[in-house]
Write an enzyme that holds these catalytic residues in place. Structure first.
Site, PDB file in Angstrom:
ATOM      1  N   GLY A  13      58.818  53.008  21.538  1.00 50.46           N
ATOM      2  CA  GLY A  13      58.851  53.056  20.082  1.00 50.46           C
ATOM      3  C   GLY A  13      60.072  52.437  19.435  1.00 50.46           C
ATOM      4  NE  ARG A  67      37.818  49.084  25.544  1.00 50.85           N
ATOM      5  CZ  ARG A  67      38.902  49.418  26.247  1.00 50.85           C
ATOM      6  NH1 ARG A  67      39.823  50.191  25.719  1.00 50.85           N
ATOM      7  NH2 ARG A  67      39.069  48.970  27.458  1.00 50.85           N
ATOM      8  CG  ASN A 109      50.334  43.363  18.897  1.00 45.63           C
ATOM      9  OD1 ASN A 109      50.920  44.425  19.105  1.00 45.63           O
ATOM     10  ND2 ASN A 109      50.079  42.485  19.855  1.00 45.63           N
ATOM     11  CG  HIS A 111      52.937  39.282  23.138  1.00 51.48           C
ATOM     12  ND1 HIS A 111      52.509  40.215  24.057  1.00 51.48           N
ATOM     13  CD2 HIS A 111      53.180  38.135  23.832  1.00 51.48           C
ATOM     14  CE1 HIS A 111      52.475  39.648  25.262  1.00 51.48           C
ATOM     15  NE2 HIS A 111      52.876  38.392  25.154  1.00 51.48           N
TER      16      HIS A 111
HETATM   17  C1  GAR Z   1      57.650  45.426  22.848  1.00 50.88           C
HETATM   18  O1  GAR Z   1      58.462  44.508  23.549  1.00 50.88           O
HETATM   19  C2  GAR Z   1      56.403  44.737  22.333  1.00 50.88           C
HETATM   20  O2  GAR Z   1      56.645  43.423  21.929  1.00 50.88           O
HETATM   21  C3  GAR Z   1      55.512  44.804  23.540  1.00 50.88           C
HETATM   22  O3  GAR Z   1      55.710  46.093  24.052  1.00 50.88           O
HETATM   23  C4  GAR Z   1      57.054  46.477  23.790  1.00 50.88           C
HETATM   24  C5  GAR Z   1      57.048  47.839  23.155  1.00 50.88           C
HETATM   25  O4  GAR Z   1      58.363  48.311  23.003  1.00 50.88           O
HETATM   26  N1  GAR Z   1      54.146  44.561  23.199  1.00 50.88           N
HETATM   27  C6  GAR Z   1      53.302  43.859  23.966  1.00 50.88           C
HETATM   28  O5  GAR Z   1      53.604  43.399  25.047  1.00 50.88           O
HETATM   29  C7  GAR Z   1      51.925  43.655  23.377  1.00 50.88           C
HETATM   30  N2  GAR Z   1      51.142  42.858  24.231  1.00 50.88           N
HETATM   31  P1  GAR Z   1      58.696  49.433  21.937  1.00 50.88           P
HETATM   32  O6  GAR Z   1      57.752  50.606  22.249  1.00 50.88           O
HETATM   33  O7  GAR Z   1      60.118  49.788  22.231  1.00 50.88           O
HETATM   34  O8  GAR Z   1      58.489  48.880  20.570  1.00 50.88           O
END
Ligand code: GAR
Length: 217
Positions: A13, A67, A109, A111
């Site tokens: 998070g 889902r 989103n 990424h």
């Molecule tokens: C982040 O680096 C986000 O970009 C990635 O998961 C992590 C979550 O970190 N998302 C993906 O890879 C989506 N495909 P967080 O919970 O600390 O924000």
């Protein structure tokens, strides 16, 4: 009127925390009204609670491959909170195309790669294996395909020869925390227009953001 935003998480998070912090500013056009996790053990739940943001857990595991069943509960929670926009922050559950259609243009989103390069799992490892000299992070609108959709904002970092997945992910995470709030500001402020598969931004500053890597003498 501030737009009402839900953040969906599955884990740490840190992007959620960056969005919550940014939304505290009086002039920010969105407010975070709820954080929803599909895992009861998501670290981010405590962080959200500590920031006085209401949290909801809807465990997805018991739904298995159902889902639509999970999404019906999720949609009910979103309706009850009057949510207008969704930010996914490390939310590790795929949606049905019906849910995505319903929220098209209203769900972002993030990424950690410069999409369309390196979608899916281990984007940092993919970037290192490809030997790219620049990588970064992308905020995009969600479409049924994973880690794809109209790109709203990207931030880039140089990749060093001695980078590991850990060092690269740490550096990119810093970029994520900068661009996600800015992308939400644009969406909530009505400054994004979807044109087919592309996203256009009104009022973007004309700035030279050249990044050349490696730097040479
Ligand atoms: C982040 O680096 C986000 O970009 C990635 O998961 C992590 C979550 O970190 N998302 C993906 O890879 C989506 N495909 P967080 O919970 O600390 O924000």
């Amino acid at each position: 009127m501030k737009r009402r935003v839900a953040i969906l998480i599955s884990g740490r998070g840190s992007n959620m925390a960056a969005l919550i912090d940014a939304a505290r500013a009086p002039d920010f056009p969105a407010e975070i009204v709820v954080v929803i996790s599909n895992r009861a053990d998501a670290q981010g739940l405590q962080r959200a609670g500590a920031s006085d943001i209401p949290t909801i857990v809807i465990e997805s595991k018991p739904f298995g491959k159902d889902r639509a069943g999970f999404e019906a509960m999720l949609q009910q929670a979103l309706d009850e909170k009057g949510v207008e926009l969704i930010c996914l922050g490390g939310f590790m559950r795929l949606f049905t195309s019906e849910f995505v259609q319903r929220w098209y243009g209203k769900m972002l989103n993030i990424h950690p790669s410069l999409l369309p390069s390196f979608p899916g799992l281990d984007p940092h490892g993919q970037a290192l294996a490809a030997g790219v000299k620049i990588s970064g992070a992308t905020v995009h609108f969600v479409i049924p395909e994973t880690d794809a959709g109209p790109i709203v904002m990207q931030g880039a970092v140089a990749v060093a020869d001695d980078d590991t997945s850990e060092t690269l992910s740490e550096r990119i995470l810093g970029i994520e925390h900068r661009i996600y709030p800015e992308a939400l500001r644009l969406l909530a402020g009505g400054r994004l227009q979807l044109a087919g598969d592309l996203c256009r931004v009104s009022g973007a500053a004309d700035r030279d953001g050249t990044l050349i890597a490696p730097a040479t003498n």
